[in-house]
Design a protein around this motif. Structure first.
Motif, PDB file in Angstrom:
ATOM      1  N   GLY A  92       7.955   1.931  -1.512  1.00 32.79           N
ATOM      2  CA  GLY A  92       8.853   3.083  -1.497  1.00 32.79           C
ATOM      3  C   GLY A  92       9.715   3.126  -2.749  1.00 32.79           C
ATOM      4  N   SER A  97       3.754 -10.127   7.311  1.00 32.65           N
ATOM      5  CA  SER A  97       2.938  -8.979   6.944  1.00 32.65           C
ATOM      6  C   SER A  97       1.520  -9.127   7.476  1.00 32.65           C
ATOM      7  N   ARG A 117      -0.185   1.117   4.871  1.00 31.85           N
ATOM      8  CA  ARG A 117       0.574   0.997   3.624  1.00 31.85           C
ATOM      9  C   ARG A 117       1.981   0.469   3.873  1.00 31.85           C
ATOM     10  N   ARG A 118       2.569   0.836   4.994  1.00 32.13           N
ATOM     11  CA  ARG A 118       3.942   0.406   5.301  1.00 32.13           C
ATOM     12  C   ARG A 118       4.046  -1.095   5.498  1.00 32.13           C
ATOM     13  N   GLY A 137       6.640  -3.530  -0.128  1.00 31.33           N
ATOM     14  CA  GLY A 137       6.775  -2.107   0.116  1.00 31.33           C
ATOM     15  C   GLY A 137       6.756  -1.329  -1.177  1.00 31.33           C
TER      16      GLY A 137
END
Length: 349
Positions: free
Chosen positions: A168, A251, A326-327, A166
């Motif tokens: 973030g 994933s 993208r997440r 990730g």
């Protein structure tokens, strides 16, 4: 400016800057070009500008003398201010491995000390050469070392989050608390001996380089193991993509589910994006492991084409589709940092 003044300014400002360059040179991965050191130096210098009025205000309003403030209060304020640029750099994903965290930290402390010593040079021009020797070889080196230690500890506590999948925001104020406490206590100890400046300077000149070089060597070993482990993982992902399927991990299965809900053309773009990005991340890791920071002949054009195609695929997938993709991509913030390093290497060719 006469010769004595030139010598005073030189011994007060130059040694710590030389040490910044030396520690960057000792980095076997050559992660930072000299121009990249300018930013943390400026950030550290700016924090010294901030510290000056804070110190004046506290001395004017609180019932304490300068000696107590210098020995017990100023270290905590100055170390907190020097921590702010580190927080910014980590939050902005400008620090990847512990090695560059340490070097950036030392550079921030060096920038702080250069501006601080510059203030003293202008305010007390009549002080003698021994004072500036102590400040240039003692106080300045201490500032760089404490911030480097703070950076190393913060990176150690935050590296698991930096390696998680990730992209973030990876930032937690608690990562900085133990390193801040260590830096503050070292700074306080340094300030306890105003009557023995020469002895403190000599101790700093012996202990600080040992500490920094030890941290750099630990960071080097850690980065080597980290790169080998992650490159093997990305190589396996790439093999699975090239076989025409999706990686078997969580994933990969989420990406397969997303592609299954898309049209055939959209699904192919998703597959191509994932495969190409994995190739580029793997290339970035192999270049870091290679350590020479030079691309082979013909490699530059292939990589430029790859990055351009990656950008084009992102546009073709569309804002909504790419946000969903993208997440679930199997890339960490550290992978993104490695890609940024590869782009910088391309730009320098």
């Amino acid at each position: 400016m006469n010769l004595i003044e030139v010598l005073n300014w030189s011994v007060a400002l130059v040694p710590v800057l030389v040490m910044v360059v030396l520690f960057a040179w000792l980095d076997v991965f050559k992660l930072m070009a000299p121009r990249e050191l300018v930013g943390p130096l400026i950030m550290g210098g700016f924090m010294a500008l901030v510290a000056w009025p804070i110190s004046g205000q506290m001395l004017d309003t609180l019932p304490m003398g300068y000696s107590f403030y210098s020995r017990m209060v100023a270290p905590w304020i100055e170390e907190a201010l020097k921590a702010i640029p580190l927080m910014i750099l980590i939050a902005a994903n400008r620090i990847g491995y512990k090695i560059d965290a340490i070097i950036f930290g030392f550079a921030i402390g060096a920038g702080f000390s250069v501006v601080e010593n510059g203030f003293y040079l202008m305010r007390y021009p009549d002080l003698t050469m021994p004072v500036w020797v102590v400040r240039g070889l003692g106080t300045a080196v201490m500032h760089g070392t404490t911030t480097a230690i703070l950076a190393a500890v913060a990176h150690e506590l935050g590296e698991r989050r930096l390696r998680e999948q990730g992209t973030g925001l990876a930032f937690n104020l608690l990562w900085f608390v133990p390193g801040y406490l260590a830096a503050g206590f070292i700074h306080i100890i340094f300030n306890q001996f105003p009557d023995r400046p020469g002895l403190v300077m000599l101790a700093t000149l012996v202990l600080a380089p040992i500490a920094i070089i030890g941290l750099l060597r630990f960071g080097e070993t850690e980065a080597q193991l980290w790169l080998v482990e992650e490159s093997e993982g990305h190589r396996l992902w790439l093999e699975e993509w090239r076989k025409g399927g999706f990686p078997a991990d969580a994933s990969g299965q989420r990406i397969a589910a997303l592609a299954g809900r898309a049209t055939k053309a959209e699904s192919e773009r998703i597959r191509e994006y994932c495969m190409l990005k994995t190739e580029l991340v793997l290339t970035a890791e192999e270049e870091l492991l290679d350590r020479d920071r030079k691309l082979e002949e013909g490699e530059s054009e292939r990589l430029r084409t790859g990055f351009a195609r990656l950008e084009a695929l992102q546009q073709e997938i569309g804002r909504t589709g790419f946000a969903a993709l993208r997440r679930i991509l199997p890339f960490s913030r550290n992978d993104e940092w490695e890609l940024s390093e590869l782009k910088e290497l391309l730009e320098s060719e």
